[in-house]
Design a protein around this motif. Structure first.
Motif, short mmCIF file in Angstrom:
data_model
loop_
_atom_site.label_atom_id
_atom_site.label_comp_id
_atom_site.label_asym_id
_atom_site.label_seq_id
_atom_site.Cartn_x
_atom_site.Cartn_y
_atom_site.Cartn_z
N THR A 164 0.83 -1.21 0.00
CA THR A 164 0.00 0.00 0.00
C THR A 164 0.86 1.25 0.00
OG1 THR A 164 -1.75 -1.15 1.22
CG2 THR A 164 -1.81 1.26 1.23
N ALA B 230 2.54 1.70 -3.41
CA ALA B 230 1.59 2.17 -4.42
C ALA B 230 1.34 3.67 -4.28
CB ALA B 230 0.28 1.39 -4.30
N ALA B 231 1.11 4.12 -3.05
CA ALA B 231 0.87 5.54 -2.82
C ALA B 231 2.10 6.37 -3.17
CB ALA B 231 0.48 5.77 -1.36
N THR C 240 -5.15 5.14 -3.40
CA THR C 240 -4.56 3.94 -2.79
C THR C 240 -5.48 3.33 -1.75
OG1 THR C 240 -2.41 5.00 -3.06
CG2 THR C 240 -2.48 3.00 -1.74
N ALA D 214 -0.86 4.18 3.40
CA ALA D 214 -1.07 5.03 2.22
C ALA D 214 -0.54 6.44 2.45
CB ALA D 214 -2.56 5.07 1.87
#
Length: 322
Positions: free
Chosen positions: A9, A12-13, A66, A208
């Protein structure tokens, strides 16, 4: 859910924020959304005038995208995003007024409190609806099993937590990368705290935030290419406060985010001392400006505050998780 989910996570953020930066910064430049520097601030900060602000939209978008992708579809996720986006929009309005009127004053204090009150009431209604699950309108005393029941009066406590946290976080946003780095430390500690207390929605949200702030820091480190503005700082404060509420650690937040508390206290002490005794305790407040004026470089101040934030956040995590 295992710890790898938090890692993915955050990554991705981080990637989304890195991608949004080169797109958003030129747009903010073209729109002439430049930062106004307050006259009473350190003189060398005037060189930063015109640097694009409202970069908090990068953080907001990265966190929203996210969280919606990785977090569970739950009431907790809704409340976390409502607190973050709601306070972020208040900051956005404040930034926009500053830019349009070309001054360092946006929304009035009464206007901010009104909008903050509206967001708080919406969150309280959702908490009331959630109460049938596991939320108790009581305040947990750190390092004990004591819980102080507040009942309907919890809405006032919730307002204090949200407004106090957002204001303290906002005051910390005064140097390149200062708030971004400090907030990363606090959200990282809270990610583990929420995970260990099986609040996976809050844990994923914190992850995130860590990733989004890390990506934003790539553009916000000294010399900053973009400032987050109140759009970012109020969103960070709102999200952080809601994480504390959902993990029943509202009072422990004082320790997790002690750097933010000290920054706010330095302003209060300065104002009280000057109005009461006509003397200033610090060369300038918030506290980070004091260290600048005693001869520390901006980067030295930022690094020391990051270290302090890390020690406070993870030191508290170690204490409350025992």
């Amino acid at each position: 859910m295992d710890l790898r989910a938090l890692f993915f996570t955050a990554i991705a953020a981080f990637a989304i924020a890195l991608l949004l930066g080169p797109i958003s910064i030129p747009i903010l430049h073209r729109l002439k959304f430049g930062q106004s520097i307050r006259e009473e601030g350190p003189q060398h900060h005037k060189a930063k005038a015109g640097t694009p602000t409202m970069g908090g939209v990068i953080i907001l978008l990265a966190v929203i995208l996210t969280t919606l992708k990785f977090a569970f579809d739950s009431l907790d996720t809704l409340m976390l995003l409502l607190a973050t986006v709601g306070f972020g929009l208040i900051g956005f309005a404040d930034d926009f007024i500053k830019i349009i009127k070309k001054r360092n004053l946006g929304l009035t204090a009464k206007q901010k409190l009104l909008f903050q009150g509206i967001v708080t009431i919406l969150l309280f209604i959702l908490l009331w609806y959630r109460q049938g699950a596991d939320h108790s309108f009581g305040v947990h005393i750190p390092f004990s099993n004591w819980v102080v029941p507040l009942g309907i009066f919890y809405v006032l406590f919730l307002l204090i937590v949200l407004v106090g946290t957002t204001n303290a976080v906002n005051l910390t946003d005064g140097l390149d990368g200062l708030l971004s780095g400090c907030a990363i430390m606090v959200f990282a500690a809270y990610a583990f705290y929420a995970y260990w207390h099986t609040n996976y929605d809050a844990a994923l949200f914190c992850a995130a935030m860590v990733g989004a702030l890390g990506g934003f820091l790539a553009f916000n480190r000294h010399p900053a290419k973009v400032f987050m503005g109140d759009t970012g700082s109020l969103a960070i404060g709102g999200g952080l406060a809601m994480v504390a509420v959902l993990t029943h650690s509202e009072l422990a937040l004082i320790l997790f985010g002690l750097v933010f508390v000290v920054e706010a206290l330095s302003v209060m002490i300065q104002v009280f001392s000057y109005k009461t005794f006509g003397r200033r305790v610090f060369k300038m407040s918030p506290l980070h400006h004091h260290f600048e004026l005693v001869g520390w470089s901006e980067w030295e101040v930022v690094l020391v505050f990051w270290l302090a934030a890390f020690i406070c956040a993870f030191g508290t995590l170690a204490l409350v998780s025992r």
